[in-house]
Design an enzyme around this catalytic site. Structure first.
Site, PDB file in Angstrom:
ATOM      1  N   GLU A 191       1.561  -6.094  -5.225  1.00 25.00           N
ATOM      2  CA  GLU A 191       1.467  -5.343  -6.287  1.00 25.00           C
ATOM      3  C   GLU A 191       2.595  -4.405  -6.753  1.00 25.00           C
ATOM      4  O   GLU A 191       2.833  -3.936  -7.875  1.00 25.00           O
ATOM      5  CB  GLU A 191       0.317  -4.305  -5.952  1.00 25.00           C
ATOM      6  CG  GLU A 191      -0.030  -3.306  -7.005  1.00 25.00           C
ATOM      7  CD  GLU A 191      -1.659  -2.465  -6.852  1.00 25.00           C
ATOM      8  OE1 GLU A 191      -2.204  -3.110  -6.172  1.00 25.00           O
ATOM      9  OE2 GLU A 191      -1.555  -1.554  -7.048  1.00 25.00           O
TER      10      GLU A 191
ATOM     11  N   ASP B 228       0.891  -1.193   0.208  1.00 22.94           N
ATOM     12  CA  ASP B 228      -0.042   0.131  -0.121  1.00 22.94           C
ATOM     13  C   ASP B 228       0.914   1.260   0.039  1.00 22.94           C
ATOM     14  O   ASP B 228       0.660   2.129  -0.707  1.00 22.94           O
ATOM     15  CB  ASP B 228      -0.969  -0.046   1.182  1.00 22.94           C
ATOM     16  CG  ASP B 228      -1.756  -1.297   1.341  1.00 22.94           C
ATOM     17  OD1 ASP B 228      -2.792  -1.517   0.830  1.00 22.94           O
ATOM     18  OD2 ASP B 228      -1.077  -2.167   2.112  1.00 22.94           O
TER      19      ASP B 228
END
Length: 465
Positions: free
Chosen positions: A360, A55
């Protein structure tokens, strides 16, 4: 990152939601305009850190790029202050509640920090990955929107109002294209009118999906990133030598891994899940066994983190290795490296023949490095993360290189994510590395033809009504 489950859950929520939800396509992300906004806009990015890196990695890179490439004014609100400082390399600021780093104002997001989240009519508020915005910020957006609506009614002209964007998780699944830039109407009561009475205000909350196609928001890519990779790979021997020197492990790294034909591999993976039915990390143990048998030296670089427990276990070491320590088994040398600054991690990915990445942020960076990659998707119950993996591999395999390499890569990725025995599939994959490098280069160039995520967000703001 618990992205896949969140996305699937949100899909269902959108379909089931009734009273306050109305999906309206208000923007075509591919509708280009001739120039960027004439003056810097104010961005407020809210980041709740779910795991240690994914994040904050995405949010920090986005904030930094908006400042560097687009001269925007950016405040990044982060709830986990220690992790944020670790990521930007500013542990000296642990006693502060805010700091300026590379042009980005970073603020410790806590109850006392709501006053720092100043919202003006032209502010773009980014709610990263569905984190809940503070009530005070939503109330301020409602008040500004109400004032704007009143102004529009009086003058007949549209005036500025805050732009609310929910930046979603990355996925290659086709369904995201249908939801990209869709708007959820948030109805609430606001008392900011001239007569101070409560009025119904409707805020437009847009869902913005990063992705791999022109119908999505694209991927984070700084303007000079591909040129850096070209430079690093053109002078590969020098890049590797400089990396070892920078890591201060030059004297401890085995001489054999400096050979031109040595294989370099980076390993950034999730540790074995607590409560796993099988002992040990089978995928990692079997991969190390295969690498130890390689006819040429192999250097595996592993950043410090939880996975070192599995690394030690896979190599039969009773103690978790420290940063700078080298563990050897046959042709394999495993080097433990510190957590790298962003630019140095990009350089590492560029210098390796294969990158095993996770989540990610590192997943995207490995694709820009144009090197073969194995993706460790965030493990989920009932292996639902495999849907996300397969969706990516289906797009990634869309090239002209031999099918053998595609099959080997897909099989290894699945075995790795299932924590299965990877020894044979590695031996199948190993001869395909030259073809896979070509595939990775083709994929990088294909992605580079698309707008990057930051420019897509800028365009979205320009095109909104």
């Amino acid at each position: 990152m618990q992205d896949c489950g969140i996305l699937l859950g949100r899909q269902l929520m959108w379909r089931a939601c009734g009273v306050n939800y109305k999906a309206v396509l208000i923007h075509s992300p591919n509708t280009l305009v001739s120039s960027l906004p004439p003056a810097p806009q104010r961005w407020l990015i809210f980041c709740a850190i779910v795991d240690n890196f994914g994040d904050i990695g995405v949010c920090w890179r986005l904030a930094r790029q908006l400042v560097r490439d687009y001269q925007q004014s950016v405040t990044l609100m982060v709830d986990d202050w220690q992790t944020a400082l670790s990521f930007v390399g500013r542990m000296d600021a642990c006693l502060l509640s805010q700091l300026d780093e590379q042009g980005v104002r970073i603020v410790h997001w806590c109850d006392q920090a709501d006053g720092h989240a100043d919202v003006s009519p032209a502010t773009i508020v980014v709610e990263a990955f569905g984190c809940a915005l503070p009530d005070a910020v939503i109330a301020r957006m409602a008040a500004l929107t109400q004032a704007s609506d009143n102004d529009d009614a009086e003058t007949g002209r549209a005036s500025a109002r805050p732009c609310w964007i929910n930046l979603e998780y990355l996925s290659a699944e086709p369904w995201i294209e249908s939801y990209h830039c869709q708007t959820s109407l948030q109805t609430m009561q606001s008392g900011a009118g001239n007569d101070r009475s409560l009025a119904t205000v409707v805020l437009h909350k847009a869902f913005f999906f990063p992705g791999f196609t022109a119908a999505s928001g694209g991927l984070l890519r700084e303007r000079d990133l591909l040129a850096k990779h070209d430079q690093w790979q053109t002078t590969l021997a020098q890049t590797r030598s400089e990396l070892l020197a920078w890591l201060d492990v030059d004297s401890r790294a085995p001489v054999r891994v400096r050979r031109d034909d040595a294989i370099w591999l980076s390993l950034f993976a999730y540790a074995r899940q607590p409560g796993s039915p099988q002992s040990g990390n089978l995928a990692l143990t079997s991969l190390f066994a295969a690498l130890a048998e390689d006819p040429v030296p192999v250097l595996c670089l592993v950043p410090v983190g939880n996975v070192l427990v599995d690394v030690a276990d896979a190599l039969g070491q009773p103690v978790i290795p420290d940063v700078g320590e080298v563990l050897e088994k046959g042709s394999l040398s495993v080097l433990v490296i510190p957590f790298l600054p962003l630019d140095d991690y990009d350089r590492l990915l560029s210098a390796c023949d294969l990158n095993i990445v996770r989540g990610e942020d590192s997943f995207v960076r490995a694709q820009w490095a144009a090197r073969p990659l194995v993706w460790h998707a965030y493990p989920q119950q009932q292996n639902t993360h495999l849907d996300k993996l397969d969706a990516f591999l289906a797009r990634y395999g869309d090239t002209d290189v031999p099918e053998n390499s595609e099959d080997s890569l897909m099989q290894f990725n699945r075995f790795w994510n299932l924590d299965a025995d990877c020894k044979k599939v590695w031996h199948d994959l190993r001869p395909q590395l030259p073809d896979l490098t070509l595939r990775a280069r083709n994929w990088q160039q294909k992605l580079a033809e698309l707008p990057d995520l930051a420019s897509s967000l800028m365009q979205f703001y320009r095109n909104r009504p």
